[in-house]
Design an enzyme around this catalytic site. Structure first.
Site, short mmCIF file in Angstrom:
data_model
loop_
_atom_site.label_atom_id
_atom_site.label_comp_id
_atom_site.label_asym_id
_atom_site.label_seq_id
_atom_site.Cartn_x
_atom_site.Cartn_y
_atom_site.Cartn_z
N PHE A 125 45.22 -20.89 -63.62
CA PHE A 125 44.23 -19.82 -63.68
C PHE A 125 43.78 -18.77 -62.80
O PHE A 125 43.72 -19.43 -61.44
CB PHE A 125 43.04 -20.68 -64.20
N LYS A 223 33.44 -24.81 -72.36
CA LYS A 223 34.44 -24.94 -73.13
C LYS A 223 34.62 -26.04 -74.24
O LYS A 223 33.45 -26.24 -75.06
CB LYS A 223 35.77 -24.88 -72.39
N ARG A 371 46.06 -17.92 -78.65
CA ARG A 371 45.80 -19.27 -78.47
C ARG A 371 44.93 -19.83 -79.74
O ARG A 371 43.96 -19.21 -80.06
CB ARG A 371 44.96 -19.55 -77.27
C1 LIG Z 1 37.84 -21.33 -67.85
C2 LIG Z 1 38.86 -21.75 -66.45
C3 LIG Z 1 38.01 -21.23 -65.04
C4 LIG Z 1 36.59 -20.74 -64.94
O1 LIG Z 1 36.20 -20.50 -64.05
P1 LIG Z 1 34.63 -20.24 -63.61
O2 LIG Z 1 34.53 -20.24 -62.29
O3 LIG Z 1 33.89 -21.64 -64.17
O4 LIG Z 1 34.52 -19.10 -64.34
C5 LIG Z 1 38.70 -21.83 -64.06
N1 LIG Z 1 40.01 -22.48 -64.02
C6 LIG Z 1 40.47 -22.83 -65.16
C7 LIG Z 1 41.74 -23.59 -65.16
C8 LIG Z 1 39.73 -22.25 -66.40
O5 LIG Z 1 40.55 -22.52 -67.49
#
Ligand SMILES: *Cc1c(COP(=O)(O)O)cnc(C)c1O
Length: 412
Positions: A125, A223, A371
């Protein structure tokens, strides 16, 4: 061919079916996006009203003591810990994943001053990677350097130069599930630390942080934990190392004695050192209330139903010969994926939007993935049937190819 009758019978026999009533699901909606924003748990409405109306509204400042606001980050952290295999005292609920990663990376550096490589995957991510890049700009590349490899090549790159591996347990696009135990063991064998991001695993599948001897973990609560938009995230630090580490965002809430107002920072000895500023009490009350939707339910049962739901979905779609599966095919090995299925399609955005119009909610991720997330607490087997029927109809009617889907909305 699976029949609808069979699926209705599975719903009848489902030991988690009673949990659906713990959520407020809009009439006529099949919600398959709990991997982005979980559905509202009914308990949140009453608990948060109480926090706002009685605690804030009437008891005001005394609520920090009277209603335990001051210990809330740790209390809620322990509640989250129970779902991710962490014994009490190792998790706090605070900030966002991004901010918590910054703290954790700094803490890892404090343990490994002579190492600089943070090893991660090319399709992790983006925010996770951005946080390493930011720290690297701040400290210099000779202190922190991001190294990115393909998931399949990780084991070949875990060596003595690595300060920490920083991995998402479940890949946000493909749903691929990494082997936490094996990769953590390999990291430790090379003298490196293991940092895991549980964004797509907390509340979705069994996580055993203590048993895997993970050093640090982060995750969000909006989530699969259903705590609402922007609800505070969490951070885990293994009790074996927490006393030794220091983290760079040394705010007053992480001080050993915040209310002595000392001009020098003395970190709390335990997990509280990962707190920074004043916690968002109302939003954290959502997290606490949302956790009660897991009462009396084992993560084992959740995982079993998650696999059954997604296997059913995939089998139905396969029968229709539609869409190209991207997630590792679980029928061979259910341990290779999380609680979502991803499909690649040139018309993924249009398909996503036309399904939303039909009351089936998936999401789209660039460049061309759709997804479908399966949240066992509130998704039924009949929901899966309905979703597939709508996909078949939308594609048959070519709704997904409509020109109005060429312009994308700000949030996909
Ligand atoms: C949704 C998600 C985030 C989101 O990060 P925030 O800083 O809480 O907005 C980070 N890493 C992953 C793998 C995610 O799926």
């Amino acid at each position: 061919m699976i029949s609808r009758q069979e699926l209705l019978e599975r719903d009848q026999a489902d030991e988690l079916a009673f949990c659906r009533d713990r959520f407020s699901i809009p009439e006529g909606t099949v919600y398959l996006d709990g991997n982005s924003l979980g559905v509202l748990p009914k308990q949140v409405v009453s608990s948060v009203s109480d926090v706002v109306i009685h605690q804030w509204g009437v008891d005001l400042i005394s609520s920090w003591n009277k209603h335990g606001w001051i210990e809330m980050a740790q209390r809620v952290g322990d509640g989250i810990g129970a779902l991710i295999g962490a014994a009490p005292g190792q998790v706090v609920c605070t900030d966002s994943i991004s901010v918590n990663l910054f703290k954790v990376l700094g803490a890892a550096k404090s343990l490994q001053p002579d190492r600089r490589v943070v090893l991660s995957t090319v399709d992790n991510f983006p925010t996770d990677l951005y946080m390493v890049q930011g720290l690297s700009r701040l400290l210099g590349e000779h202190e922190i350097e991001l190294q990115l490899v393909e998931e399949g090549e990780l084991v070949d790159h875990i060596n003595e130069s690595v300060m920490a591996i920083m991995l998402s347990h479940v890949n946000f696009r493909t749903g691929a599930l990494l082997d936490m135990l094996d990769l953590t063991k390999r990291a430790h064998h090379a003298g490196a630390l293991a940092i895991w991001d549980l964004a797509h695993s907390a509340g979705a599948l069994e996580v055993e942080l203590d048993a895997c001897h993970v050093d640090f973990a982060v995750g969000c609560t909006y989530k699969y934990l259903n705590a609402g938009p922007g609800a505070p995230a969490f951070v885990y630090c293994n009790q074996a190392i927490v006393q030794q580490v220091t983290q760079p965002l040394s705010g007053w809430m992480g001080h050993a004695f915040a209310f002595e107002f000392d001009s020098n920072y003395t970190p709390d000895a335990g997990i509280k050192k990962f707190l920074c500023g004043t916690p968002p009490i109302v939003s954290m009350a959502c997290v606490e209330a949302a956790l009660s939707a897991f009462d009396g339910v084992s993560m084992h049962a959740i995982r079993a139903k998650s696999i059954a739901l997604s296997e059913t979905f995939e089998a139905l779609l396969r029968d229709h010969g539609l869409l190209q599966l991207l997630t590792p095919v679980h029928s061979a090995d259910p341990h290779t994926r999380g609680s979502q299925l991803a499909y690649a399609s040139d018309h993924a955005y249009g398909l996503c939007q036309s399904l939303i119009e039909r009351g089936v909610v998936p999401d789209f991720r660039a460049p061309n993935y759709i997804r479908f997330g399966f949240t066992p607490l509130y998704t039924s087997f009949d929901d899966v049937w309905k979703a597939v029927e709508h996909i078949v109809q939308a594609i048959e009617n070519e709704e997904h190819m409509h020109p109005r889907w060429r312009e994308k909305l700000a949030v996909t």
